[in-house]
Design a protein around this motif. Structure first.
Motif, PDB file in Angstrom:
ATOM      1  N   LEU A 191       0.832  -0.991   0.310  1.00 26.36           N
ATOM      2  CA  LEU A 191       0.279   0.022  -0.078  1.00 26.36           C
ATOM      3  C   LEU A 191       1.244   1.214  -0.365  1.00 26.36           C
ATOM      4  O   LEU A 191       0.266   2.573  -1.151  1.00 26.36           O
ATOM      5  N   ALA A 192       1.801   1.325   0.707  1.00 28.96           N
ATOM      6  CA  ALA A 192       2.980   2.499   1.046  1.00 28.96           C
ATOM      7  C   ALA A 192       4.108   1.911   1.510  1.00 28.96           C
ATOM      8  O   ALA A 192       4.494   1.289   1.939  1.00 28.96           O
ATOM      9  N   THR A 193       5.520   2.899   1.277  1.00 28.01           N
ATOM     10  CA  THR A 193       6.185   2.273   1.361  1.00 28.01           C
ATOM     11  C   THR A 193       7.498   3.413   1.854  1.00 28.01           C
ATOM     12  O   THR A 193       7.383   4.938   1.037  1.00 28.01           O
ATOM     13  N   LYS A 194       7.874   3.997   2.858  1.00 30.27           N
ATOM     14  CA  LYS A 194       8.686   4.513   3.193  1.00 30.27           C
ATOM     15  C   LYS A 194      10.464   4.603   3.902  1.00 30.27           C
ATOM     16  O   LYS A 194      10.744   3.328   4.188  1.00 30.27           O
ATOM     17  N   SER A 195      11.069   4.904   3.375  1.00 31.60           N
ATOM     18  CA  SER A 195      13.052   5.457   4.571  1.00 31.60           C
ATOM     19  C   SER A 195      12.665   6.173   5.630  1.00 31.60           C
ATOM     20  O   SER A 195      12.770   7.212   5.017  1.00 31.60           O
ATOM     21  N   THR A 215      -0.024   9.424   4.547  1.00 32.88           N
ATOM     22  CA  THR A 215      -0.492   8.412   3.450  1.00 32.88           C
ATOM     23  C   THR A 215      -1.037   7.841   2.480  1.00 32.88           C
ATOM     24  O   THR A 215      -2.076   7.552   1.443  1.00 32.88           O
ATOM     25  N   ALA A 216      -0.942   6.689   2.792  1.00 35.20           N
ATOM     26  CA  ALA A 216      -1.272   5.096   2.559  1.00 35.20           C
ATOM     27  C   ALA A 216      -2.843   5.564   2.766  1.00 35.20           C
ATOM     28  O   ALA A 216      -3.601   5.184   2.061  1.00 35.20           O
ATOM     29  N   LEU A 259       4.057  -0.849   3.737  1.00 33.11           N
ATOM     30  CA  LEU A 259       2.472  -1.334   4.894  1.00 33.11           C
ATOM     31  C   LEU A 259       1.779  -2.070   3.545  1.00 33.11           C
ATOM     32  O   LEU A 259       1.672  -1.986   2.092  1.00 33.11           O
ATOM     33  N   ILE A 260       1.424  -3.114   3.718  1.00 30.20           N
ATOM     34  CA  ILE A 260       1.782  -4.475   3.501  1.00 30.20           C
ATOM     35  C   ILE A 260      -0.324  -4.789   3.448  1.00 30.20           C
ATOM     36  O   ILE A 260      -0.466  -4.685   4.488  1.00 30.20           O
ATOM     37  N   ILE A 273      -3.767  -4.163   7.386  1.00 28.49           N
ATOM     38  CA  ILE A 273      -2.444  -3.577   6.555  1.00 28.49           C
ATOM     39  C   ILE A 273      -1.392  -4.391   8.083  1.00 28.49           C
ATOM     40  O   ILE A 273      -2.052  -4.108   8.957  1.00 28.49           O
ATOM     41  N   ASN A 274      -0.469  -4.904   7.467  1.00 25.60           N
ATOM     42  CA  ASN A 274       0.612  -5.272   8.369  1.00 25.60           C
ATOM     43  C   ASN A 274       1.655  -4.415   8.003  1.00 25.60           C
ATOM     44  O   ASN A 274       2.081  -3.802   7.285  1.00 25.60           O
TER      45      ASN A 274
END
Length: 381
Positions: A191-195, A215-216, A259-260, A273-274
């Motif tokens: 769903l979303a990714t962040k560093s 954001t997600a 976020l999966i 989400i996980n």
């Protein structure tokens, strides 16, 4: 003691009277006195007899004076005999009654012995009954315990059946919904990714995580997920999020937080989400050659597409081996439009076999999109 004294008194008095009578008789005999004109001989006899009478009368009077029983025996003899007869009859009656009573007592004793034997038998039977009752009571308790366990199992099975029926119903509804509605997200979608930079304060790290969630949430709503009353459509475990924050606060450098999507999600459902956490590091430096090979350039666009597809597959496999992260389908996106345009421009200029190099145009980290930071360059043989 009293009788002995009375006898002694009678003996003494009788002796005195006899002595006096003897003295009187001797004097009368010597002087040849006469009473009532009788001869002295008869007078002496009269005195002797009178002395004896006096002794007897004195004895009787003394005995009567000393004992009431003697007086009763002398004057109430007939009444005493009658009373004695009555008492004998009464005694006989009492003896008979006593015999009857003894017979009755013997009967009662026999009955008592029988009753005691019956009592012992009843007590023994009662003891046996108590033992049997205790056995039955124990069995009853065991049966009650089994019944209680069976009731609990019944309740648990009933709940399971209800849950199963509910799940079947829910599954049916979801299945029907899946046939009639669009699935917005599939299980495993990113769903979303962040560093996240872990060298900053805990509050800033939490803010970045919150921004990722916001954001997600916005992405999910924009993709068609129906908004909830609080405008928040994500569903996650707060304890899992707290654990992620704890890990982030105890690490250094950088980390990738993804976020999966936990399950297939329809537009009318919240997005479960996980959290997926990885260490982030630089995989390629700016200007580094990631992959090189050759292309058989052809005017046929289909041939060029096949070659570029093979290059992409090789690049994808090598980038994973080098440490790059991929999406849930374990695929990278195609080359960017600018890269493809550059290749087509170069292809139109020549038909010679050319070598190619894929070069990093900037530092590439694990969380970056590889295709946005690479360039493919064609060079002569």
């Amino acid at each position: 003691m009293y009788g002995i004294k009375l006898l002694l008194a009678l003996v003494v008095i009788s002796g005195i009277i006899a002595y006096v009578g003897d003295k009187i008789g001797m004097k009368v005999g010597k002087k040849r006195l006469s009473l009532f004109g009788l001869r002295p001989k008869y007078t002496s006899i009269i005195i002797t007899v009178t002395t004896g009478i006096l002794i007897a009368l004195t004895s009787l009077i003394l005995l009567m004076a000393a004992s009431e029983d003697v007086r009763m025996a002398l004057f109430d003899m007939e009444a005493m005999l009658e009373r004695l007869s009555y008492l004998n009859q009464s005694l006989s009656t009492k003896n008979k009654e006593l015999a009857d009573l003894r017979t009755d007592i013997d009967d009662k004793v026999s009955s008592l012995v029988l009753l005691r034997e019956d009592k012992q038998s009843l007590e023994k039977n009662l003891s046996n009954l108590k033992s049997e009752y205790q056995v039955v009571e124990d069995k009853k308790l065991k049966l009650e315990s089994k019944v209680e366990k069976l009731n609990l199992q019944k309740e648990a099975l009933t709940k399971q059946v209800d849950n199963l029926a509910y799940n079947i119903s829910l599954f049916g509804k979801r299945y029907l919904s899946s046939l009639t509605e669009d699935i917005i997200y599939n299980k495993g979608d990113i769903l979303a990714t962040k560093s996240v930079n872990l060298q900053q304060s805990k509050s800033k790290i939490k803010n970045e995580v919150d921004q990722l969630l916001e954001t997600a949430n916005t992405l999910a709503i924009n993709n068609g997920i129906k908004e909830e009353a609080n405008n928040f459509v994500l569903d996650y475990n707060q304890q899992e999020l707290d654990k992620v924050l704890e890990i982030l606060n105890n690490k250094d450098d950088k980390a990738v937080l993804r976020l999966i999507v936990a399950k297939n999600t329809l537009k009318n459902e919240s997005v479960a989400i996980n959290f997926d956490l990885y260490q982030d590091y630089r995989v390629y430096q700016k200007g580094e050659v990631i992959l090189e090979g050759n292309l058989s350039l052809s005017n046929k666009l289909s041939k060029l597409e096949e070659e570029l597809s093979e290059v992409l597959d090789t690049l994808h496999q090598k980038s994973i081996e080098d440490g790059m992260l991929t999406d849930n389908k374990r695929k990278t996106r195609g080359f960017s439009l600018s890269v493809v345009s550059s290749i087509l421009t170069q292809v139109s200029a020549t038909e010679e076999i050319r070598n190619f190099r894929i070069i990093a145009i900037d530092d590439i980290w694990r969380s970056d999109n590889l295709n946005d930071k690479i360039d493919i360059r064609l060079i002569g043989d």
